[in-house]
Design an enzyme around this catalytic site. Structure first.
Site, PDB file in Angstrom:
ATOM      1  N   SER A   1       4.976   8.348   0.333  1.00  0.00           N
ATOM      2  CA  SER A   1       5.052   7.523  -0.865  1.00  0.00           C
ATOM      3  C   SER A   1       6.438   6.916  -1.041  1.00  0.00           C
ATOM      4  O   SER A   1       7.450   7.478  -0.590  1.00  0.00           O
ATOM      5  CB  SER A   1       4.698   8.383  -2.086  1.00  0.00           C
ATOM      6  OG  SER A   1       4.662   7.605  -3.256  1.00  0.00           O
ATOM      7  N   ASN A   2       6.481   5.756  -1.694  1.00  0.00           N
ATOM      8  CA  ASN A   2       7.721   5.046  -2.026  1.00  0.00           C
ATOM      9  C   ASN A   2       8.517   4.623  -0.797  1.00  0.00           C
ATOM     10  O   ASN A   2       9.723   4.430  -0.862  1.00  0.00           O
ATOM     11  CB  ASN A   2       8.608   5.899  -2.949  1.00  0.00           C
ATOM     12  CG  ASN A   2       7.906   6.259  -4.243  1.00  0.00           C
ATOM     13  OD1 ASN A   2       7.274   5.393  -4.865  1.00  0.00           O
ATOM     14  ND2 ASN A   2       7.992   7.516  -4.649  1.00  0.00           N
ATOM     15  N   ARG A   3       7.816   4.481   0.330  1.00  0.00           N
ATOM     16  CA  ARG A   3       8.440   4.082   1.593  1.00  0.00           C
ATOM     17  C   ARG A   3       9.469   5.094   2.092  1.00  0.00           C
ATOM     18  O   ARG A   3      10.295   4.784   2.960  1.00  0.00           O
ATOM     19  CB  ARG A   3       9.100   2.689   1.475  1.00  0.00           C
ATOM     20  CG  ARG A   3       8.107   1.564   1.197  1.00  0.00           C
ATOM     21  CD  ARG A   3       7.137   1.397   2.351  1.00  0.00           C
ATOM     22  NE  ARG A   3       6.266   0.252   2.211  1.00  0.00           N
ATOM     23  CZ  ARG A   3       4.998   0.295   1.789  1.00  0.00           C
ATOM     24  NH1 ARG A   3       4.461   1.457   1.430  1.00  0.00           N
ATOM     25  NH2 ARG A   3       4.284  -0.797   1.714  1.00  0.00           N
ATOM     26  N   LEU A   4       9.409   6.311   1.573  1.00  0.00           N
ATOM     27  CA  LEU A   4      10.311   7.372   2.035  1.00  0.00           C
ATOM     28  C   LEU A   4       9.573   8.194   3.086  1.00  0.00           C
ATOM     29  O   LEU A   4       9.234   9.367   2.901  1.00  0.00           O
ATOM     30  CB  LEU A   4      10.772   8.235   0.853  1.00  0.00           C
ATOM     31  CG  LEU A   4      11.612   7.476  -0.183  1.00  0.00           C
ATOM     32  CD1 LEU A   4      11.944   8.379  -1.365  1.00  0.00           C
ATOM     33  CD2 LEU A   4      12.890   6.943   0.458  1.00  0.00           C
TER      34      LEU A   4
ATOM     35  N   ARG B   1       0.862  -1.180   0.000  1.00  0.00           N
ATOM     36  CA  ARG B   1       0.000   0.000   0.000  1.00  0.00           C
ATOM     37  C   ARG B   1       0.893   1.223   0.000  1.00  0.00           C
ATOM     38  O   ARG B   1       1.756   1.367   0.877  1.00  0.00           O
ATOM     39  CB  ARG B   1      -0.909   0.003   1.233  1.00  0.00           C
ATOM     40  CG  ARG B   1      -1.838   1.207   1.295  1.00  0.00           C
ATOM     41  CD  ARG B   1      -2.667   1.184   2.558  1.00  0.00           C
ATOM     42  NE  ARG B   1      -3.530   2.342   2.643  1.00  0.00           N
ATOM     43  CZ  ARG B   1      -4.240   2.652   3.730  1.00  0.00           C
ATOM     44  NH1 ARG B   1      -4.176   1.886   4.810  1.00  0.00           N
ATOM     45  NH2 ARG B   1      -5.007   3.721   3.741  1.00  0.00           N
TER      46      ARG B   1
END
Length: 218
Positions: A195-198, A13
């Protein structure tokens, strides 16, 4: 795992809904920032937003974790109540360090706390205990928390014994083996999914008698 279930590794997700957490967003002190996020969790109607994971470790550094309910917080720390002879109570007093996690997944947020553990004042314990429902007060006397029992009947028998001891409507005092523990923070991290696990991770850290704010890499 059944064939129709997705593999855990394939479950993803992207966190894009809740925005950023920047240094300019933070309150000057962690209690104010926690109060702000806790208030927003209440407004979001999360189920039991005061539920937190409490991780402790025994004298041999073997960890354990469980979910308990936060009952109070202020600049001194975060308070929960327990049987002092339970696993968490024993570990917290033998090895007085703990970590807390508030897992507010629906808001894509976490608060992560690390610090020392201390008992709360007995008067504070007794005041909180008196506010509990009668059944919960009896339960504190009835259950030898974390110990092995033979079956559910033993649990029910413990409650029956407590009712017999204190009567149908007699006063139920706080047990001597039951009370509050306060986690006194050394660090309080506010984690916002991105977003993007950042993700954004901003941490208050106590150093030299004051607090500093630092950003952690996601």
């Amino acid at each position: 795992m059944t064939p129709e279930q997705p593999l855990p590794a394939a479950m993803r997700r992207d966190y894009t809904e809740r925005g950023a957490l920047l240094e300019s967003d933070l309150a000057a002190a962690w209690p104010e920032q926690f109060a702000r996020w806790f208030s927003e969790a209440l407004e979001y109607a999360l189920p039991e937003p005061n539920a937190m994971i409490v991780a402790t470790a025994d004298a041999a550094a073997r960890p354990s974790a469980r979910t308990v309910l936060l009952k109070d917080y202020d600049e001194r720390g975060f308070v929960f109540f327990t049987n002092y002879t339970s696993r968490k109570g024993t570990e917290a007093l033998e090895n007085p360090q703990a970590s807390l996690v508030f897992p507010w997944f629906a808001m894509q947020r976490q608060v992560i706390v690390g610090g020392a553990v201390e008992k709360v004042d007995r008067a504070e314990t007794e005041a909180y205990f008196a506010s509990r429902p009668r059944g919960s007060r009896l339960g504190a006397w009835a259950s030898p928390q974390s110990r092995v029992v033979p079956d559910r009947a033993a649990v029910d028998a413990g409650l029956e014994a407590a009712v017999e001891r204190f009567g149908a409507d007699g006063e139920v005092p706080a047990p001597p083996h039951w009370g509050g523990l306060r986690v006194v923070p050394e660090t309080v991290e506010f984690w916002q999914g991105r977003s993007n696990r950042l993700h954004d991770r901003l941490r208050y850290r106590r150093t030299g008698g004051k607090w500093v704010v630092e950003r952690l890499a996601p």
